[in-house]
Design a protein around this motif. Structure first.
Motif, PDB file in Angstrom:
ATOM      1  N   SER A 110       0.855  -1.182   0.000  1.00  0.00           N
ATOM      2  CA  SER A 110       0.000   0.000   0.000  1.00  0.00           C
ATOM      3  C   SER A 110       0.895   1.238   0.000  1.00  0.00           C
ATOM      4  O   SER A 110       1.729   1.415   0.895  1.00  0.00           O
ATOM      5  CB  SER A 110      -0.900   0.009   1.232  1.00  0.00           C
ATOM      6  N   GLY A 111       0.722   2.081  -1.008  1.00  0.00           N
ATOM      7  CA  GLY A 111       1.589   3.259  -1.133  1.00  0.00           C
ATOM      8  C   GLY A 111       3.023   2.820  -1.304  1.00  0.00           C
ATOM      9  O   GLY A 111       3.333   2.049  -2.205  1.00  0.00           O
ATOM     10  N   ASP A 112       3.906   3.287  -0.399  1.00  0.00           N
ATOM     11  CA  ASP A 112       5.300   2.858  -0.483  1.00  0.00           C
ATOM     12  C   ASP A 112       5.633   1.813   0.587  1.00  0.00           C
ATOM     13  O   ASP A 112       6.787   1.439   0.756  1.00  0.00           O
ATOM     14  CB  ASP A 112       6.248   4.048  -0.384  1.00  0.00           C
ATOM     15  N   GLU A 113       4.630   1.314   1.314  1.00  0.00           N
ATOM     16  CA  GLU A 113       4.855   0.324   2.362  1.00  0.00           C
ATOM     17  C   GLU A 113       4.520  -1.088   1.881  1.00  0.00           C
ATOM     18  O   GLU A 113       3.553  -1.294   1.160  1.00  0.00           O
ATOM     19  CB  GLU A 113       3.994   0.648   3.584  1.00  0.00           C
ATOM     20  N   LEU A 114       5.339  -2.025   2.310  1.00  0.00           N
ATOM     21  CA  LEU A 114       5.118  -3.430   1.977  1.00  0.00           C
ATOM     22  C   LEU A 114       5.284  -4.248   3.252  1.00  0.00           C
ATOM     23  O   LEU A 114       6.267  -4.096   3.973  1.00  0.00           O
ATOM     24  CB  LEU A 114       6.116  -3.904   0.921  1.00  0.00           C
ATOM     25  N   LEU A 115       4.301  -5.085   3.542  1.00  0.00           N
ATOM     26  CA  LEU A 115       4.326  -5.935   4.717  1.00  0.00           C
ATOM     27  C   LEU A 115       4.228  -7.389   4.261  1.00  0.00           C
ATOM     28  O   LEU A 115       3.409  -7.724   3.399  1.00  0.00           O
ATOM     29  CB  LEU A 115       3.129  -5.612   5.630  1.00  0.00           C
ATOM     30  N   THR A 116       5.072  -8.238   4.821  1.00  0.00           N
ATOM     31  CA  THR A 116       5.056  -9.670   4.512  1.00  0.00           C
ATOM     32  C   THR A 116       4.933 -10.445   5.808  1.00  0.00           C
ATOM     33  O   THR A 116       5.658 -10.178   6.768  1.00  0.00           O
ATOM     34  CB  THR A 116       6.367 -10.090   3.802  1.00  0.00           C
ATOM     35  N   TRP A 117       3.998 -11.386   5.839  1.00  0.00           N
ATOM     36  CA  TRP A 117       3.844 -12.301   6.973  1.00  0.00           C
ATOM     37  C   TRP A 117       4.152 -13.699   6.465  1.00  0.00           C
ATOM     38  O   TRP A 117       3.543 -14.157   5.489  1.00  0.00           O
ATOM     39  CB  TRP A 117       2.434 -12.251   7.556  1.00  0.00           C
ATOM     40  N   VAL A 118       5.103 -14.383   7.087  1.00  0.00           N
ATOM     41  CA  VAL A 118       5.474 -15.744   6.714  1.00  0.00           C
ATOM     42  C   VAL A 118       4.928 -16.689   7.774  1.00  0.00           C
ATOM     43  O   VAL A 118       5.175 -16.511   8.969  1.00  0.00           O
ATOM     44  CB  VAL A 118       7.009 -15.903   6.595  1.00  0.00           C
ATOM     45  N   SER A 119       4.175 -17.701   7.314  1.00  0.00           N
ATOM     46  CA  SER A 119       3.617 -18.695   8.234  1.00  0.00           C
ATOM     47  C   SER A 119       3.830 -20.089   7.658  1.00  0.00           C
ATOM     48  O   SER A 119       4.043 -20.255   6.454  1.00  0.00           O
ATOM     49  CB  SER A 119       2.122 -18.457   8.463  1.00  0.00           C
ATOM     50  N   ASP A 120       3.744 -21.095   8.532  1.00  0.00           N
ATOM     51  CA  ASP A 120       3.828 -22.471   8.046  1.00  0.00           C
ATOM     52  C   ASP A 120       2.436 -22.915   7.592  1.00  0.00           C
ATOM     53  O   ASP A 120       1.478 -22.133   7.658  1.00  0.00           O
ATOM     54  CB  ASP A 120       4.434 -23.399   9.104  1.00  0.00           C
ATOM     55  N   VAL A 121       2.317 -24.148   7.122  1.00  0.00           N
ATOM     56  CA  VAL A 121       1.036 -24.631   6.590  1.00  0.00           C
ATOM     57  C   VAL A 121      -0.062 -24.681   7.642  1.00  0.00           C
ATOM     58  O   VAL A 121      -1.239 -24.740   7.312  1.00  0.00           O
ATOM     59  CB  VAL A 121       1.181 -26.009   5.906  1.00  0.00           C
ATOM     60  N   ASN A 122       0.298 -24.627   8.919  1.00  0.00           N
ATOM     61  CA  ASN A 122      -0.682 -24.632  10.005  1.00  0.00           C
ATOM     62  C   ASN A 122      -1.023 -23.230  10.489  1.00  0.00           C
ATOM     63  O   ASN A 122      -1.766 -23.064  11.454  1.00  0.00           O
ATOM     64  CB  ASN A 122      -0.169 -25.474  11.178  1.00  0.00           C
ATOM     65  N   GLY A 123      -0.454 -22.190   9.841  1.00  0.00           N
ATOM     66  CA  GLY A 123      -0.752 -20.819  10.208  1.00  0.00           C
ATOM     67  C   GLY A 123       0.119 -20.257  11.313  1.00  0.00           C
ATOM     68  O   GLY A 123      -0.108 -19.149  11.783  1.00  0.00           O
ATOM     69  N   GLU A 124       1.143 -21.014  11.723  1.00  0.00           N
ATOM     70  CA  GLU A 124       2.060 -20.535  12.765  1.00  0.00           C
ATOM     71  C   GLU A 124       3.107 -19.614  12.131  1.00  0.00           C
ATOM     72  O   GLU A 124       3.681 -19.933  11.094  1.00  0.00           O
ATOM     73  CB  GLU A 124       2.754 -21.713  13.448  1.00  0.00           C
ATOM     74  N   SER A 125       3.363 -18.487  12.775  1.00  0.00           N
ATOM     75  CA  SER A 125       4.357 -17.530  12.286  1.00  0.00           C
ATOM     76  C   SER A 125       5.745 -18.169  12.222  1.00  0.00           C
ATOM     77  O   SER A 125       6.096 -18.989  13.068  1.00  0.00           O
ATOM     78  CB  SER A 125       4.408 -16.316  13.211  1.00  0.00           C
ATOM     79  N   VAL A 126       6.513 -17.776  11.214  1.00  0.00           N
ATOM     80  CA  VAL A 126       7.872 -18.298  11.041  1.00  0.00           C
ATOM     81  C   VAL A 126       8.857 -17.138  11.173  1.00  0.00           C
ATOM     82  O   VAL A 126       8.953 -16.296  10.282  1.00  0.00           O
ATOM     83  CB  VAL A 126       8.026 -19.001   9.676  1.00  0.00           C
ATOM     84  N   PRO A 127       9.583 -17.073  12.295  1.00  0.00           N
ATOM     85  CA  PRO A 127      10.536 -15.976  12.512  1.00  0.00           C
ATOM     86  C   PRO A 127      11.887 -16.231  11.839  1.00  0.00           C
ATOM     87  O   PRO A 127      12.193 -17.349  11.424  1.00  0.00           O
ATOM     88  CB  PRO A 127      10.701 -15.969  14.035  1.00  0.00           C
ATOM     89  N   ASP A 128      12.676 -15.161  11.755  1.00  0.00           N
ATOM     90  CA  ASP A 128      14.084 -15.230  11.321  1.00  0.00           C
ATOM     91  C   ASP A 128      14.294 -15.808   9.929  1.00  0.00           C
ATOM     92  O   ASP A 128      15.256 -16.534   9.690  1.00  0.00           O
ATOM     93  CB  ASP A 128      14.917 -16.011  12.347  1.00  0.00           C
ATOM     94  N   ILE A 129      13.412 -15.475   9.004  1.00  0.00           N
ATOM     95  CA  ILE A 129      13.574 -15.893   7.611  1.00  0.00           C
ATOM     96  C   ILE A 129      13.945 -14.657   6.794  1.00  0.00           C
ATOM     97  O   ILE A 129      13.340 -13.595   6.946  1.00  0.00           O
ATOM     98  CB  ILE A 129      12.295 -16.538   7.056  1.00  0.00           C
TER      99      ILE A 129
END
Length: 181
Positions: A110-129
């Motif tokens: 949106s505009g100049d901002e970009l947000l990415t959320w990485v999760s596994d197949v069960n919907g759990e967040s995946v940190p440090d990628i």
């Protein structure tokens, strides 16, 4: 799902590409094409490795529709692919970019901002990628790492259009195309 438009059987070929080649083919195909254009552009499989080929006969379809589900071979490794769909006569009927991954990327631009959320197949967040953002020119324009909630936030440099987001760690890569506004 795939719309067969009367074809009864297909010869399918799936070509695997390394990241640089996939980005170039993806960029070249989408950089000049809009969803409303009917012009067909054939994507060259040069530089790809044939990962699988098989014959597919769509299951019985509703008389009113010609849509059937197409399943890829279960033993395919995560990766970046191009699927060629040829009719029984050998003519190329269609092509599709395929990204097989073990995780999901949700990307909001949106505009100049970009947000990415990485999760596994069960919907759990995946940190440090590690997350990489590529422009419509195929250039890597941003790199960062997801936080403990699997979130990576960045800005899109002025004059650039996001094309592809890649997330990777020691596991196979994860990919997504940003949705705009």
């Amino acid at each position: 799902q795939f719309q067969s438009e009367g074809e009864k059987q297909f010869a399918l070929s799936l070509y695997r590409f390394d990241l640089a080649t996939f980005i170039e083919k993806y960029r070249a195909h989408y950089a000049i094409k809009y969803w409303y254009e009917n012009e067909t552009t054939i994507i060259d499989t040069k530089g790809g490795e044939l990962a699988a080929s098989w014959t597919w006969t769509p299951a019985q379809m509703d008389e009113r529709a010609s849509i059937a589900e197409l399943y890829l071979p279960a033993d395919l490794a995560p990766g970046l692919y191009l699927l060629n769909m040829n009719g029984v006569e050998g003519a190329l009927f269609g092509q599709l970019f395929v990204v097989l991954t073990e995780n999901n990327l949700v990307v909001k631009w949106s505009g100049d901002e970009l947000l990415t959320w990485v999760s596994d197949v069960n919907g759990e967040s995946v940190p440090d990628i590690e997350v990489r953002l590529y422009s419509e020119k195929g250039e890597q324009i941003r790199t960062g790492t997801t936080d403990t909630d699997g979130i990576y936030r960045t800005t899109v440099p002025q004059g650039y259009q996001p094309m592809l987001v890649i997330a990777r760690n020691s596991s196979p890569r994860r990919h997504s195309r940003p949705s705009s506004r």
